[in-house]
Scaffold this motif. Structure first.
Motif, PDB file in Angstrom:
ATOM      1  N   ALA A  28       0.835  -1.204   0.000  1.00  0.00           N
ATOM      2  CA  ALA A  28       0.000   0.000   0.000  1.00  0.00           C
ATOM      3  C   ALA A  28       0.868   1.251   0.000  1.00  0.00           C
ATOM      4  CB  ALA A  28      -0.932   0.007   1.213  1.00  0.00           C
ATOM      5  N   GLN A  29       0.328   2.308  -0.608  1.00  0.00           N
ATOM      6  CA  GLN A  29       0.972   3.612  -0.624  1.00  0.00           C
ATOM      7  C   GLN A  29      -0.065   4.690  -0.351  1.00  0.00           C
ATOM      8  OE1 GLN A  29       2.785   2.878  -4.698  1.00  0.00           O
ATOM      9  NE2 GLN A  29       4.449   4.022  -3.760  1.00  0.00           N
ATOM     10  N   ILE A  30       0.399   5.816   0.181  1.00  0.00           N
ATOM     11  CA  ILE A  30      -0.469   6.957   0.475  1.00  0.00           C
ATOM     12  C   ILE A  30       0.048   8.167  -0.300  1.00  0.00           C
ATOM     13  CG2 ILE A  30      -1.310   8.499   2.300  1.00  0.00           C
ATOM     14  CD1 ILE A  30      -1.153   6.284   4.224  1.00  0.00           C
ATOM     15  N   SER A  40      -4.722   6.854  -2.275  1.00  0.00           N
ATOM     16  CA  SER A  40      -4.002   5.662  -1.841  1.00  0.00           C
ATOM     17  C   SER A  40      -3.993   4.646  -2.981  1.00  0.00           C
ATOM     18  CB  SER A  40      -4.644   5.042  -0.596  1.00  0.00           C
ATOM     19  OG  SER A  40      -5.941   4.539  -0.901  1.00  0.00           O
ATOM     20  N   ALA A 147      -8.420   0.412   0.989  1.00  0.00           N
ATOM     21  CA  ALA A 147      -7.888   1.541   0.235  1.00  0.00           C
ATOM     22  C   ALA A 147      -8.587   2.839   0.629  1.00  0.00           C
ATOM     23  CB  ALA A 147      -8.035   1.282  -1.266  1.00  0.00           C
ATOM     24  N   LEU A 150      -7.191   4.243   3.953  1.00  0.00           N
ATOM     25  CA  LEU A 150      -5.913   4.940   3.794  1.00  0.00           C
ATOM     26  C   LEU A 150      -6.101   6.303   3.145  1.00  0.00           C
ATOM     27  CD1 LEU A 150      -3.562   2.029   2.637  1.00  0.00           C
ATOM     28  CD2 LEU A 150      -3.685   3.087   4.899  1.00  0.00           C
ATOM     29  N   ALA A 151      -6.962   6.392   2.129  1.00  0.00           N
ATOM     30  CA  ALA A 151      -7.175   7.663   1.448  1.00  0.00           C
ATOM     31  C   ALA A 151      -7.841   8.687   2.371  1.00  0.00           C
ATOM     32  CB  ALA A 151      -8.020   7.445   0.194  1.00  0.00           C
ATOM     33  N   ASP A 154      -5.250  10.016   4.651  1.00  0.00           N
ATOM     34  CA  ASP A 154      -4.413  10.969   3.928  1.00  0.00           C
ATOM     35  C   ASP A 154      -5.117  12.310   3.758  1.00  0.00           C
ATOM     36  OD1 ASP A 154      -2.162  11.833   2.400  1.00  0.00           O
ATOM     37  OD2 ASP A 154      -3.268  11.393   0.561  1.00  0.00           O
ATOM     38  N   HIS A 248       4.570   6.756   6.244  1.00  0.00           N
ATOM     39  CA  HIS A 248       4.269   7.971   5.490  1.00  0.00           C
ATOM     40  C   HIS A 248       4.398   9.207   6.382  1.00  0.00           C
ATOM     41  CE1 HIS A 248       2.392  10.655   2.609  1.00  0.00           C
ATOM     42  NE2 HIS A 248       1.528  11.019   3.540  1.00  0.00           N
TER      43      HIS A 248
END
Length: 258
Positions: A28-30, A40, A147, A150-151, A154, A248
């Motif tokens: 996963a990425q943010i 995300s 997802a 996470l978004a 963010d 992050h």
């Protein structure tokens, strides 16, 4: 690295080499899209989802294809739009805006976050969650929920805790009536086509279930074991997502200090 089969016979391994209680690889990425308020990217095995969040912003009317939750002048409205790419699945089927399965997923995600986000802080506002499915290989609803969590983090939208989701199934179909069937964690696409399964979303690290979706038939005696395995899997998913958020945050802090 070879599999440790000393206490688990090779015959009980699944098609992809996992044991019954193992998750697939999760990445996963943010903050992948600077133009969005929050974004995300999540992979659960070969299921890949991009999520963007817009808002809270001035309220607007619901679109024809969006699922909405919450509402009322005193609270913000959570709207969800899911787009499934035609190349995401094996059948190469393009889903329209009125697709029933997509609409059900939109409503499920919207209702889940309407009860978790502090929508009372943003009256007359709309929080729009947009999900783009790039690849499908099982656990699609769970991937969308993870997802979106996470978004929203963010985007800085306050919530009571993480919503994390996972799937579990049974090693035997309904027709076989096998009471000795074992539960399985985090089913892939092939397993979902053959076996009964459910999707569970929990709130935080506890056992509070906020989402429970089951679209297949299963004996009542197996349901408790499937639910317990799914809740345990959600705890593992929460640890992974929490590490992503913390990494992050560390990177952002280091960039500010420099």
């Amino acid at each position: 690295m070879p599999l440790d089969t000393s206490t688990y016979t090779l015959a009980l391994l699944r098609l992809d080499g996992r044991r019954w209680n193992e998750l697939r690889r999760m990445h996963a990425q943010i903050s992948i899209q600077a133009a969005a308020d929050g974004s995300s990217y999540l992979e659960m095995g070969n299921t890949k989802v991009i999520c963007t969040v817009s808002g809270p912003s001035e309220g607007r009317r619901s679109g024809a294809g969006g699922g909405g939750g919450g509402g009322g002048d005193a609270n913000a409205t959570v709207q969800v739009e899911i787009g499934i790419a035609g190349f995401s699945g094996v059948d190469r089927k393009r889903r329209g805006r009125g697709d029933k399965r997509t609409s059900e997923m939109q409503t499920t995600v919207a209702n889940a976050f309407s009860n978790t986000l502090f929508t009372n802080l943003y009256p007359h506002s709309t929080i729009l969650i947009t999900l783009h499915v790039l690849s499908q290989d099982g656990s699609l609803l769970a991937a969308c929920l993870n997802a979106a969590t996470l978004a929203l983090i963010d985007a800085g939208v306050p919530m009571s805790d993480y919503i994390v989701a996972c799937t579990s199934g049974s090693t035997s179909s309904y027709s076989t009536n096998d009471e000795a069937a074992d539960p399985l964690l985090d089913l892939n696409g092939t397993e979902e086509q053959e076996l009964p399964f459910l999707t569970v979303g929990t709130l935080g690290a506890g056992d509070k279930v906020s989402v429970l979706v089951m679209e297949s038939r299963v004996q009542a005696g197996r349901l408790e074991g499937m639910l317990a395995v799914a809740v345990d899997g959600c705890k593992q998913v929460r640890e992974i997502l929490d590490q992503v958020v913390r990494r992050h945050g560390q990177r952002v802090l280091e960039s500010v200090v420099k």
